[in-house]
Design a protein around this motif. Structure first.
Motif, PDB file in Angstrom:
ATOM      1  N   LYS A  46      88.965  75.702 -40.958  1.00 15.25           N
ATOM      2  CA  LYS A  46      88.941  75.255 -42.354  1.00 15.25           C
ATOM      3  C   LYS A  46      88.164  73.944 -42.490  1.00 15.25           C
ATOM      4  CE  LYS A  46      91.671  78.511 -44.005  1.00 15.25           C
ATOM      5  NZ  LYS A  46      91.226  79.485 -45.041  1.00 15.25           N
ATOM      6  N   THR A  47      88.294  73.096 -41.488  1.00 15.71           N
ATOM      7  CA  THR A  47      87.558  71.823 -41.519  1.00 15.71           C
ATOM      8  C   THR A  47      86.057  72.061 -41.470  1.00 15.71           C
ATOM      9  OG1 THR A  47      89.384  70.695 -40.393  1.00 15.71           O
ATOM     10  CG2 THR A  47      87.252  69.603 -40.381  1.00 15.71           C
ATOM     11  N   VAL A  48      85.626  72.924 -40.566  1.00 14.34           N
ATOM     12  CA  VAL A  48      84.200  73.244 -40.450  1.00 14.34           C
ATOM     13  C   VAL A  48      83.680  73.862 -41.743  1.00 14.34           C
ATOM     14  CG1 VAL A  48      82.519  74.702 -39.257  1.00 14.34           C
ATOM     15  CG2 VAL A  48      84.256  73.479 -37.947  1.00 14.34           C
ATOM     16  N   GLU A  49      84.453  74.776 -42.304  1.00 10.17           N
ATOM     17  CA  GLU A  49      84.054  75.419 -43.559  1.00 10.17           C
ATOM     18  C   GLU A  49      83.903  74.408 -44.697  1.00 10.17           C
ATOM     19  OE1 GLU A  49      85.862  78.771 -46.665  1.00 10.17           O
ATOM     20  OE2 GLU A  49      86.657  78.606 -44.620  1.00 10.17           O
ATOM     21  N   GLU A  53      80.306  73.188 -46.524  1.00 10.66           N
ATOM     22  CA  GLU A  53      80.151  73.343 -47.976  1.00 10.66           C
ATOM     23  C   GLU A  53      79.858  71.994 -48.633  1.00 10.66           C
ATOM     24  OE1 GLU A  53      83.638  75.179 -49.479  1.00 10.66           O
ATOM     25  OE2 GLU A  53      83.134  77.191 -48.707  1.00 10.66           O
ATOM     26  N   THR A  54      80.572  70.973 -48.205  1.00 14.81           N
ATOM     27  CA  THR A  54      80.356  69.633 -48.753  1.00 14.81           C
ATOM     28  C   THR A  54      78.956  69.126 -48.431  1.00 14.81           C
ATOM     29  OG1 THR A  54      82.704  69.088 -48.601  1.00 14.81           O
ATOM     30  CG2 THR A  54      81.165  67.246 -48.686  1.00 14.81           C
ATOM     31  N   ALA A  55      78.540  69.317 -47.179  1.00 12.09           N
ATOM     32  CA  ALA A  55      77.212  68.861 -46.768  1.00 12.09           C
ATOM     33  C   ALA A  55      76.113  69.554 -47.565  1.00 12.09           C
ATOM     34  CB  ALA A  55      77.022  69.109 -45.273  1.00 12.09           C
ATOM     35  N   THR A 184      83.472  65.292 -57.276  1.00 13.37           N
ATOM     36  CA  THR A 184      84.181  64.533 -56.248  1.00 13.37           C
ATOM     37  C   THR A 184      84.255  65.312 -54.932  1.00 13.37           C
ATOM     38  OG1 THR A 184      86.281  65.402 -57.111  1.00 13.37           O
ATOM     39  CG2 THR A 184      85.580  63.212 -57.864  1.00 13.37           C
ATOM     40  N   PHE A 185      84.071  64.572 -53.837  1.00  7.56           N
ATOM     41  CA  PHE A 185      84.160  65.101 -52.483  1.00  7.56           C
ATOM     42  C   PHE A 185      85.100  64.172 -51.716  1.00  7.56           C
ATOM     43  CE2 PHE A 185      80.088  65.976 -54.318  1.00  7.56           C
ATOM     44  CZ  PHE A 185      79.727  67.250 -53.905  1.00  7.56           C
ATOM     45  N   GLY A 186      85.804  64.710 -50.729  1.00  6.52           N
ATOM     46  CA  GLY A 186      86.695  63.816 -50.010  1.00  6.52           C
ATOM     47  C   GLY A 186      87.295  64.395 -48.748  1.00  6.52           C
ATOM     48  N   MET A 187      87.640  63.483 -47.829  1.00 10.16           N
ATOM     49  CA  MET A 187      88.442  63.838 -46.663  1.00 10.16           C
ATOM     50  C   MET A 187      89.892  63.920 -47.103  1.00 10.16           C
ATOM     51  SD  MET A 187      86.740  61.455 -43.685  1.00 10.16           S
ATOM     52  CE  MET A 187      87.928  62.027 -42.462  1.00 10.16           C
ATOM     53  N   VAL A 188      90.543  65.032 -46.811  1.00 10.52           N
ATOM     54  CA  VAL A 188      91.898  65.284 -47.280  1.00 10.52           C
ATOM     55  C   VAL A 188      92.811  65.479 -46.072  1.00 10.52           C
ATOM     56  CG1 VAL A 188      93.353  66.738 -48.718  1.00 10.52           C
ATOM     57  CG2 VAL A 188      90.970  66.370 -49.346  1.00 10.52           C
ATOM     58  N   CYS A 192      97.973  64.810 -48.655  1.00 10.24           N
ATOM     59  CA  CYS A 192      97.261  64.757 -49.940  1.00 10.24           C
ATOM     60  C   CYS A 192      97.205  66.126 -50.594  1.00 10.24           C
ATOM     61  CB  CYS A 192      95.845  64.220 -49.731  1.00 10.24           C
ATOM     62  SG  CYS A 192      95.780  62.527 -49.093  1.00 10.24           S
ATOM     63  N   ASP A 193      96.787  66.119 -51.857  1.00 11.62           N
ATOM     64  CA  ASP A 193      96.620  67.352 -52.623  1.00 11.62           C
ATOM     65  C   ASP A 193      95.130  67.712 -52.641  1.00 11.62           C
ATOM     66  OD1 ASP A 193      96.584  69.455 -54.361  1.00 11.62           O
ATOM     67  OD2 ASP A 193      97.377  68.356 -56.088  1.00 11.62           O
ATOM     68  N   PRO A 194      94.723  68.760 -51.951  1.00 10.31           N
ATOM     69  CA  PRO A 194      93.295  69.112 -51.883  1.00 10.31           C
ATOM     70  C   PRO A 194      92.713  69.565 -53.212  1.00 10.31           C
ATOM     71  CG  PRO A 194      94.632  70.850 -50.928  1.00 10.31           C
ATOM     72  CD  PRO A 194      95.572  69.723 -51.232  1.00 10.31           C
ATOM     73  N   ASN A 195      93.575  69.921 -54.173  1.00 12.35           N
ATOM     74  CA  ASN A 195      93.094  70.409 -55.464  1.00 12.35           C
ATOM     75  C   ASN A 195      92.577  69.295 -56.375  1.00 12.35           C
ATOM     76  OD1 ASN A 195      93.873  73.082 -54.789  1.00 12.35           O
ATOM     77  ND2 ASN A 195      95.986  72.612 -55.376  1.00 12.35           N
ATOM     78  N   LYS A 196      92.765  68.047 -55.950  1.00 12.67           N
ATOM     79  CA  LYS A 196      92.322  66.931 -56.782  1.00 12.67           C
ATOM     80  C   LYS A 196      90.821  66.665 -56.676  1.00 12.67           C
ATOM     81  CE  LYS A 196      96.709  64.420 -57.072  1.00 12.67           C
ATOM     82  NZ  LYS A 196      97.411  63.133 -56.822  1.00 12.67           N
ATOM     83  N   VAL A 197      90.171  67.246 -55.690  1.00  7.65           N
ATOM     84  CA  VAL A 197      88.724  67.096 -55.538  1.00  7.65           C
ATOM     85  C   VAL A 197      88.066  68.467 -55.571  1.00  7.65           C
ATOM     86  CG1 VAL A 197      88.776  64.910 -54.281  1.00  7.65           C
ATOM     87  CG2 VAL A 197      88.998  67.057 -53.018  1.00  7.65           C
ATOM     88  N   GLU A 198      86.799  68.497 -56.013  1.00 11.44           N
ATOM     89  CA  GLU A 198      86.074  69.774 -56.061  1.00 11.44           C
ATOM     90  C   GLU A 198      85.760  70.297 -54.657  1.00 11.44           C
ATOM     91  OE1 GLU A 198      85.185  68.097 -60.160  1.00 11.44           O
ATOM     92  OE2 GLU A 198      85.590  67.347 -58.153  1.00 11.44           O
ATOM     93  N   PHE A 199      85.434  69.395 -53.746  1.00  8.81           N
ATOM     94  CA  PHE A 199      85.096  69.779 -52.377  1.00  8.81           C
ATOM     95  C   PHE A 199      85.990  68.988 -51.426  1.00  8.81           C
ATOM     96  CE2 PHE A 199      81.403  70.772 -54.855  1.00  8.81           C
ATOM     97  CZ  PHE A 199      80.891  71.926 -54.293  1.00  8.81           C
ATOM     98  N   ALA A 200      86.877  69.697 -50.729  1.00  6.77           N
ATOM     99  CA  ALA A 200      87.826  69.045 -49.832  1.00  6.77           C
ATOM    100  C   ALA A 200      87.479  69.346 -48.376  1.00  6.77           C
ATOM    101  CB  ALA A 200      89.241  69.522 -50.124  1.00  6.77           C
ATOM    102  N   ILE A 201      87.566  68.301 -47.545  1.00  9.81           N
ATOM    103  CA  ILE A 201      87.378  68.452 -46.100  1.00  9.81           C
ATOM    104  C   ILE A 201      88.714  68.131 -45.430  1.00  9.81           C
ATOM    105  CG2 ILE A 201      86.074  67.724 -44.076  1.00  9.81           C
ATOM    106  CD1 ILE A 201      83.919  66.662 -45.977  1.00  9.81           C
ATOM    107  N   PRO A 202      89.483  69.125 -45.016  1.00  5.26           N
ATOM    108  CA  PRO A 202      90.755  68.840 -44.350  1.00  5.26           C
ATOM    109  C   PRO A 202      90.512  68.162 -43.006  1.00  5.26           C
ATOM    110  CG  PRO A 202      90.248  71.185 -44.248  1.00  5.26           C
ATOM    111  CD  PRO A 202      89.220  70.573 -45.129  1.00  5.26           C
ATOM    112  N   ALA A 203      90.956  66.912 -42.897  1.00  2.00           N
ATOM    113  CA  ALA A 203      90.670  66.152 -41.684  1.00  2.00           C
ATOM    114  C   ALA A 203      91.574  64.933 -41.610  1.00  2.00           C
ATOM    115  CB  ALA A 203      89.206  65.727 -41.654  1.00  2.00           C
TER     116      ALA A 203
END
Length: 296
Positions: A46-49, A53-55, A184-188, A192-203
């Protein structure tokens, strides 16, 4: 970079370590692989995905010529983010997020202009005309503003996107971006709530190595977008120059041909011009009279 190689690097950087079970957010459940010793383990697939996508999205934004602001006021992320943002000439905030930095951007710009005017006075020596106390006050004000606003001094409008290292820690910046419809993009992390940003990076957003590998990967993608934009601009300029050269040559050829035709027409059809002899009293010679000279 292949997914297996990227996963191995993420694993070595400790990106997969989440928070304790008691601090986790249930909305992060789709991104959690397992639980070990009371700590949630993030699924690196999921992190790689999310990272890719964010990149890709940030690369597209950079290629379009828009600005991306990096926000990371956590101690372990400040230096990493500021160095990376400077490398690609993007705005950043790593000290303190001023309330209204986005929603009240015009007021913030006034503070930036004040800081730049003081810096100009320091450079041209005009500050030497002030008293010692005034110089000291201006220098201190400039240093304070530089610390907070130095990273956004070069932007004249609100950025197109925000990249946040910890969306929970940077909740004020996230709220302002949402209000202005900024992407918005972010490390989640798992708390945290990943739904608060359009692009989430679980990390893992607490470890320095984890932050460094994520941010460097993102910055590399942005740098590619900027390079592609520059290459396309150079191609357009060169093609326009060649087109202008061809048009200029054609115009000169047509002008030369027209002037040559005009000369040929004048040579063939023009009648010889008669020489005009000025009459008496018009600047010509006075005609001689028959006898002797006139009365004296």
């Amino acid at each position: 970079m292949e997914n297996t190689s990227l996963q191995q690097q993420l694993l070595e950087a400790g990106v997969h370590f989440g928070h304790l079970k008691k601090k986790w957010n249930p909305k992060m459940l789709p991104y959690i692989f397992a639980e070990k010793k009371g700590i949630h383990i993030i699924d690196l697939n999921k992190t790689v995905e999310g990272l890719q996508e964010t990149a890709a999205a940030l690369k597209s934004i950079a290629k379009s010529g828009k600005k991306i602001m990096f926000v990371a006021t956590k101690k372990q992320a400040k230096e990493i983010v500021s160095d990376c943002a400077k490398r690609i000439n993007m705005p950043y905030v790593t000290e303190r997020w001023l309330g209204g930095m986005l929603t009240n951007f015009n007021t913030v710009r006034k503070s930036v202009k004040k800081m730049q005017s003081i810096e100009k006075m320091l450079n041209d020596g005009s500050i030497d005309n002030l008293t010692k106390k005034e110089r000291l006050t201006l220098t201190r004000d400039k240093d304070k503003m530089e610390k907070v606003l130095g990273g956004i001094a070069q932007i004249s409008r609100v950025p197109a996107a925000l990249f946040l290292v910890d969306i929970g820690h940077e909740h004020i910046a996230l709220a302002e971006a949402k209000r202005l419809n900024i992407t918005t993009f972010g490390m989640v992390d798992t708390n945290c709530d990943p739904n608060k940003v359009e692009f989430a990076i679980p990390a893992n957003d607490d470890a320095t190595k984890s932050i460094a590998i994520i941010v460097n990967y993102i910055v590399a993608a942005i740098a590619e977008g900027l390079a592609e934009r520059l290459a396309e601009k150079d191609d357009d300029d060169s093609s326009s120059d060649s087109d202008e050269t061809a048009e200029a040559k054609a115009a000169r050829f047509e002008q030369k041909a027209d002037s040559s035709d005009d000369r040929n027409k004048r040579a063939r059809g023009a009648a010889p011009t008669k020489r005009r002899v000025p009459g008496p009293g018009a600047g010509g010679r006075r005609p001689a009279t028959g006898g002797g000279s006139g009365p004296r």
